[in-house]
Design a protein around this motif. Structure first.
Motif, PDB file in Angstrom:
ATOM      1  N   UNK A  45       2.516  -4.156  -7.927  1.00  0.00           N
ATOM      2  CA  UNK A  45       1.595  -4.341  -6.802  1.00  0.00           C
ATOM      3  C   UNK A  45       0.665  -5.516  -7.098  1.00  0.00           C
ATOM      4  N   UNK A  46      -0.201  -5.830  -6.139  1.00  0.00           N
ATOM      5  CA  UNK A  46      -1.280  -6.790  -6.397  1.00  0.00           C
ATOM      6  C   UNK A  46      -2.371  -6.086  -7.213  1.00  0.00           C
ATOM      7  N   UNK A  47      -3.021  -6.831  -8.117  1.00  0.00           N
ATOM      8  CA  UNK A  47      -4.096  -6.234  -8.920  1.00  0.00           C
ATOM      9  C   UNK A  47      -5.215  -5.678  -8.060  1.00  0.00           C
ATOM     10  N   UNK A  48      -5.438  -6.283  -6.896  1.00  0.00           N
ATOM     11  CA  UNK A  48      -6.514  -5.842  -6.010  1.00  0.00           C
ATOM     12  C   UNK A  48      -6.229  -4.493  -5.347  1.00  0.00           C
ATOM     13  N   UNK A  49      -4.978  -4.045  -5.377  1.00  0.00           N
ATOM     14  CA  UNK A  49      -4.602  -2.782  -4.735  1.00  0.00           C
ATOM     15  C   UNK A  49      -4.966  -1.591  -5.629  1.00  0.00           C
ATOM     16  N   UNK A  86       0.820  -1.213   0.000  1.00  0.00           N
ATOM     17  CA  UNK A  86       0.000   0.000   0.000  1.00  0.00           C
ATOM     18  C   UNK A  86       0.855   1.266   0.000  1.00  0.00           C
ATOM     19  N   UNK A  87       2.034   1.209   0.602  1.00  0.00           N
ATOM     20  CA  UNK A  87       2.917   2.382   0.632  1.00  0.00           C
ATOM     21  C   UNK A  87       3.436   2.727  -0.765  1.00  0.00           C
ATOM     22  N   UNK A  88       3.804   1.709  -1.552  1.00  0.00           N
ATOM     23  CA  UNK A  88       4.314   2.026  -2.890  1.00  0.00           C
ATOM     24  C   UNK A  88       3.167   2.418  -3.824  1.00  0.00           C
ATOM     25  N   UNK A  89       1.964   1.847  -3.588  1.00  0.00           N
ATOM     26  CA  UNK A  89       0.797   2.260  -4.379  1.00  0.00           C
ATOM     27  C   UNK A  89       0.439   3.710  -4.066  1.00  0.00           C
ATOM     28  N   UNK A 141     -16.799  -5.720  -3.833  1.00  0.00           N
ATOM     29  CA  UNK A 141     -17.067  -4.287  -3.972  1.00  0.00           C
ATOM     30  C   UNK A 141     -15.774  -3.483  -4.024  1.00  0.00           C
ATOM     31  N   UNK A 142     -14.757  -3.952  -3.311  1.00  0.00           N
ATOM     32  CA  UNK A 142     -13.505  -3.210  -3.242  1.00  0.00           C
ATOM     33  C   UNK A 142     -12.461  -3.703  -4.250  1.00  0.00           C
ATOM     34  N   UNK A 143     -12.930  -4.445  -5.255  1.00  0.00           N
ATOM     35  CA  UNK A 143     -12.058  -4.801  -6.371  1.00  0.00           C
ATOM     36  C   UNK A 143     -11.296  -6.096  -6.231  1.00  0.00           C
ATOM     37  N   UNK A 176      -8.012   0.557  -5.019  1.00  0.00           N
ATOM     38  CA  UNK A 176      -8.026   1.239  -3.726  1.00  0.00           C
ATOM     39  C   UNK A 176      -7.392   2.640  -3.782  1.00  0.00           C
ATOM     40  N   UNK A 177      -6.765   2.980  -4.919  1.00  0.00           N
ATOM     41  CA  UNK A 177      -6.068   4.273  -5.033  1.00  0.00           C
ATOM     42  C   UNK A 177      -6.510   4.988  -6.311  1.00  0.00           C
TER      43      UNK A 177
END
Length: 508
Positions: A188-192, A172-175, A247-249, A195-196
């Motif tokens: 990153x993970x595709x799911x992240x 999450x920090x690098x995203x 819902x959150x991808x 979220x941004x």
């Protein structure tokens, strides 16, 4: 005035008492401590809040890189659940002996993330190496995504790591750095990405085919495993955690239908009872579930299932543990796969010392003998006994002496104890704990083995619980061997449709 005040106070107290009586009771369970990979923070946080509101149990979440969390668990040996972001971290946790039951939550893929529209046209490893590209990577010692990508890229990783603008402990920090424009790309993970704001995926063939499971696992250190397991079921339930992940991808892995206290229905042949009865209670207590267990002859159990017509009946069993593979084909549609868990020997039980001198099945045909056999339509051992005697041309002569044909072999043993039978065809397990009163006469080796298959219904709403029960039983080899079974539980699953019975069992 004082009298009126007393009356008012009494009425008020009565009203409060009445309200408290109507208010739903909530358990005051201690808080659950969950160590959660940072990339899954948002959905888990939302699910935990919903769970606390619904059940009253507080969930305390600790976030970090999966590798960092694993190091904490190794040292502290505390907590209730661990949510790992990849399969490798889960395997490491298992090697450390800190985890037990597992609940796959979501499927994740490593991807190359860039700013919306990909303004720097980054679409390959070569492009990432360009001097003008600022790349963010997750530290492989701390975060799952870093470790996974390092393994996938091999030597290419070292080159990328050497030129990375930043390397941080969580995905999450690098995203976040990419979302703020501090870097041009991040793996990153595709799911992240959902979220941004302002991020999208760019093609990177080296990562395209790989996927990992994020998994919740119960910690061995948990002092409240039933509550921890209940929260894990909530995380994976299609009506609870599943929609929040989606819902959150995220790409959720469906779990069992939600119930605060599920009821697992088990049909089991009578021969299995001595080995599993106490084990089932241990499992139910740990899981915090109700078990409805029906022990009977497998012929009766199969007939009961056929009477229900199909598995939509709420009383249809979730799990079937038969006395022999010959009683799996009749319900193969509902139980398409089985594990051959145990084996039991079939013997002739006689009183201690064998006063009638019985040594073979043919001896059971001697005039005047009182012989006990089980009903061929109601039980596995009855069917096996009938088929065995028919194949040896002994059925007609022996059945004339059969003063008793009952559904399960334990009934025959009870009749022998009272002296009403001279011999009975039973499982060796039925007399295993009563060697002071019985002897066992062996039967032909090629026909005296019953193999017990364990199967979970393919469309059970409690399918995952059933599989955890199977995993639990497969870890109890000693208990089965102490009960007199031969262990077979380390074998691979078999397809019910592929079960082929020997010719002597196919006789009508």
């Amino acid at each position: 005035m004082l009298k009126k005040l007393i009356i008012v106070l009494c009425l008020g107290a009565a009203a409060v008492a009445a309200w408290m009586a109507l208010k739903p009771a909530r358990t005051s369970s201690p808080p659950l401590t969950v160590f959660c990979a940072a990339g899954i923070k948002k959905p888990v946080e939302e699910i935990a809040a919903a769970y606390q509101k619904e059940t009253g149990t507080e969930v305390r979440l600790q976030y970090g890189g999966t590798g960092t969390l694993l190091s904490q668990l190794k040292i502290t040996k505390q907590g209730d659940l661990f949510i790992a972001a990849d399969d490798g971290a889960l395997a490491d946790a298992k090697k450390l002996g800190v985890t037990r039951e597992e609940f796959p939550l979501v499927i994740q893929k490593p991807v190359l993330a860039v700013a919306k529209g990909n303004p720097k046209h980054i679409d390959s490893l070569a492009a990432l190496k360009n001097p003008g590209i600022k790349l963010a990577l997750a530290n492989p010692e701390a975060a799952s995504i870093g470790r996974v990508v390092k393994k996938l890229l091999g030597p290419e990783w070292d080159a990328l790591a050497a030129k990375a603008a930043v390397m941080k402990p969580t995905v999450t920090e690098i995203a976040a750095d990419l979302s703020l424009g501090a870097v041009d790309a991040a793996i990153v993970w595709d799911s992240v990405i959902p979220q941004f704001k302002g991020l999208e995926t760019a093609p990177l063939p080296e990562l395209a085919k790989h996927e990992e499971h994020a998994t919740a696992t119960i910690l061995s250190s948990s002092q409240q495993p039933a509550e921890a397991l209940r929260f894990a079921r909530y995380l994976t339930a299609p009506e609870k955690g599943g929609p929040i992940f989606k819902k959150q991808g995220f790409n959720p892995v469906p779990g069992d239908k939600w119930a605060a206290r599920p009821d697992l229905i088990i049909y089991s042949g009578g021969v299995n009872r001595p080995a599993i009865e106490k084990l089932l209670q241990q499992f139910a207590t740990r899981e915090g579930i109700t078990l409805t267990t029906v022990f009977n002859g497998c012929g009766i159990l199969c007939a009961s299932m056929k009477t229900m017509q199909d598995s939509s009946n709420p009383k249809f069993p979730d799990v079937y543990y038969a006395c022999d593979v010959c009683f799996v084909p009749p319900v193969a549609e509902q139980f398409p796969e089985a594990i051959l868990l145990t084996e039991a020997e079939i013997v002739i039980a006689v009183p201690k010392g064998n006063p009638k001198g019985i040594h073979t099945l043919a001896d059971l045909a001697r005039p005047g003998l009182r012989v006990g056999i089980c009903n061929a339509e109601q039980s596995t051992i009855g069917f096996l006994t009938h088929s065995m005697l028919k194949s040896m041309n002994l059925w007609d002569s022996v059945s004339k002496n059969a003063s008793s044909q009952v559904p399960t072999a334990d009934f025959l043993v009870n009749q022998m104890r009272t002296g009403s039978l001279d011999a009975a065809v039973v499982y060796g397990i039925n007399i295993n704990n009563d060697k002071a009163h019985f002897d066992a006469v062996p039967l032909p080796a090629d026909k005296s083995k019953a193999v017990q298959p364990f199967a979970v219904r393919h469309d059970s709403p409690n399918q995952q619980i059933g599989r955890r029960l199977l995993a639990f039983l497969r870890g109890q080899r000693t208990s089965f061997e102490d009960a007199g079974f031969v262990w077979k539980g380390d074998t691979a699953p078999v397809k019910s449709a592929d079960i082929v019975l020997p010719d002597w069992l196919k006789q009508k």
